[in-house]
Each structure stands twice: as structure tokens, then as C-alpha cells.
Scaffold this active site. Structure first.
Site, PDB file in Angstrom:
ATOM      1  NE  ARG A  31      37.197  39.722  40.623  1.00 35.25           N
ATOM      2  CZ  ARG A  31      38.001  40.865  40.616  1.00 35.25           C
ATOM      3  NH1 ARG A  31      39.211  40.801  40.514  1.00 35.25           N
ATOM      4  NH2 ARG A  31      37.537  41.950  40.992  1.00 35.25           N
ATOM      5  CG  ASN A  49      36.912  39.719  36.938  1.00 37.79           C
ATOM      6  OD1 ASN A  49      36.294  38.781  37.361  1.00 37.79           O
ATOM      7  ND2 ASN A  49      36.678  41.066  37.694  1.00 37.79           N
TER       8      ASN A  49
END
Length: 103
Positions: A31, A49
């Protein structure tokens, strides 16, 4: 009397894509690195996520070629982590003004 040029709605000009990445994509900085890469492009969206161990990426831009280059860079950056990716077109979110990491 001259007619005013037509002003188009900015959201109508946006192209949206949603990708789901599978593989070793959680707990490896996916990320964060995606967010850093996104800053190089004129795109908005988010990376997040998911509970099943995958990562969701939503990106939108005014130009398909910008999205194509961004997704190409994503695959180069994460080639050793990603085992599969599915990408689909989605409606653009006119309220999204930046690229963020969502939790």
C-alpha cells in the site's frame, strides 16, 4: 451573440478502474509503495487491504493512457509479489480529490 463553450462535468471526464491483487501483497509495503507511485501520476483513488489477503486498488484519471502507464508501473514494481490481478472498469467518484491509503 456568441454561444458560451460547453463546460463538461469533471466526473464525466474521469475513467475509473478497480484492481484486485493476489499474491504476497500484504505486510510487504504494498500500500505504501503504491501510494508513492501514484504521486507520480495525475490520478486519484485509493489502495486498501482486504480481509481475504488481497489488495484492492481503485484509480481514476482523465486519460486512459495515464492509467495504462500507472498500471504498467505497478506490475513492474510488484512483479515478484503479485501472482494474479483482475482489473475492471468502474464509474469514477467525482468526490475523490487525491490518492490515499484506506484502512
Amino acid at each position: 451573440m456568441c454561444a458560451e463553450p460547453h463546460q463538461s462535468d469533471s466526473s464525466a471526464d474521469q475513467i475509473g478502474l478497480r484492481a484486485i491483487y493476489e499474491g504476497r501483497v500484504q505486510g510487504v509495503g504494498f500500500r505504501y509503495r503504491t501510494s508513492q507511485l501514484a504521486q507520480r501520476y495525475p490520478i486519484t483513488g485509493f489502495v486498501k487491504n482486504l480481509a481475504d489477503g488481497t489488495v484492492e486498488l481503485v484509480a481514476q484519471a482523465r486519460d486512459q493512457s495515464v492509467l495504462d502507464r500507472f498500471f504498467d508501473d505497478m506490475m513492474l514494481t510488484f512483479a515478484t509479489n503479485v501472482t494474479d490481478v483482475s482489473i475492471q472498469g468502474i464509474p469514477a467518484d467525482p468526490g475523490r480529490q487525491e490518492f490515499t491509503i484506506e484502512y
